[in-house]
Design a protein around this motif. Structure first.
Motif: not given
Length: 354
Positions: A3-26
């Motif tokens: 992986p070239k990008v590591m996403i770290i969430l402070g809490s699992a409740s932040d995953f909805k924000i991570a999904e936005k990033a994941i969609a772009i990286l995909e």
């Protein structure tokens, strides 16, 4: 693939924000990994993730956290790679997380994007990786075109709703507006140094690595701090003071002259139009430095960091010109061993002085 990008969430409740990033990286075809680790509750886990990832080829970290969002800052204190912070709205409109992420001490910059703007974090990560990767830059251009097309489609869908008696549409020369000039260039092979501040040359035969733009002479103190740190890190730059509002032609001329710069640093107080004007022009990473002219710089910070989807500004703390230069070095150091060496030496010296 590593992986070239590591996403770290402070809490699992932040995953909805991570999904936005994941969609772009995909969409951009960038390999990534994702972990959940709290800066306060699982500090050792964060340290192990960041240290291991840095050694194993991760180029950019994205820290997503709300409330007292110290996660991006903790990551920045462990690695020499660029760290992007995404503040999450949990309380007080996310301002607590925004301030915790962006207001970092010298030597540990966090490239903060707007509250809940996971997609902009991923786009910024791609821009950083794209400094050395032509393919990623090409995909970013296509993605940016998608955002442009969406705006055009929204306008088209709006027209049938305009039924006012005095509505009178001006006929354009073309129903399709010209797309803003895209800058997708090859990485120059010639790494020879240029003389900083080359004056009013129509073009730079050896483009600088960084272009520094201040919106007003009231921002010059912060600009001088930025260029002083760029000098210490042996990074070439061109610098000017010009407003996109008061001198739009001169502003555009400077941008065109430095179209082959790898990074732009925009320094601005008040309504921070400079960063918005730069990011509208270029697809390269744009680092924003808000200046404390009024309201202790909070007006400049908020208007700089909260950019719409598709046009991220890597915002650092108020008056933090030094951190802007260090962040630029972290971005350039991914593909330049000399800059990486100078960066590590410089960061080591800062830690010793503390």
């Amino acid at each position: 693939m590593e992986p070239k990008v590591m996403i770290i969430l402070g809490s699992a409740s932040d995953f909805k924000i991570a999904e936005k990033a994941i969609a772009i990286l995909e969409k951009l075809g960038i390999y990534y990994d994702l972990r959940v680790a709290s800066a306060h509750r699982t500090h050792e886990k964060v340290k192990k993730i960041v240290s291991s990832s840095t050694k194993n080829g991760v180029d950019v970290f994205i820290g997503i956290a709300g409330l007292s969002a110290h996660l991006p800052g903790i990551i920045a204190g462990i690695t020499h790679k660029p760290v992007i912070g995404v503040p999450v709205e949990v309380k007080v409109a996310g301002l607590d997380a925004l301030f915790a992420s962006v207001q970092m001490p010298l030597g540990a910059p966090v490239a903060t994007v707007g509250v809940d703007r996971g997609e902009n974090a991923a786009i910024l990560a791609a821009q950083i990786i794209g400094i050395q990767n032509v393919d990623i830059r090409g995909r970013l251009s296509l993605l940016r075109n998608d955002f442009y097309s969406k705006v055009a489609e929204d306008e088209k869908n709006l027209f049938p709703q305009l039924k006012g008696e005095y509505y009178s549409r001006i006929k354009q020369d073309s129903d399709k507006e010209e797309k803003a000039e895209e800058i997708v260039t090859e990485i120059p092979e010639d790494k020879s140094q240029i003389t900083p501040h080359p004056g009013e040359l129509p073009d730079n035969p050896n483009p600088p690595q960084v272009a520094v733009i201040s919106g007003s002479y009231s921002d010059i103190k912060v600009a001088k701090k930025t260029t002083m740190f760029l000098d210490k890190l042996n990074i070439t730059y061109d610098s000017t003071v010009v407003s996109p509002v008061r001198s739009p032609d001169k502003f555009e001329s400077f941008l065109k002259r430095n179209k082959d710069a790898k990074i732009f640093i925009a320094i601005s107080g008040l309504s921070a139009h400079v960063t918005g004007a730069v990011v509208a022009y270029t697809e390269k990473p744009v680092i924003g430095v808000p200046c404390a002219i009024r309201m202790d710089g909070i007006d400049a910070l908020l208007s700089m960091v909260n950019m719409p989807p598709g046009v991220p500004v890597a915002t650092v703390g108020i008056d933090s010109g030094g951190n802007a230069a260090i962040l630029a070095a972290e971005m350039l150091g991914i593909g330049d061993k000399l800059i990486k060496k100078d960066l590590l030496r410089f960061k080591g010296n800062i830690n010793c002085k503390r």
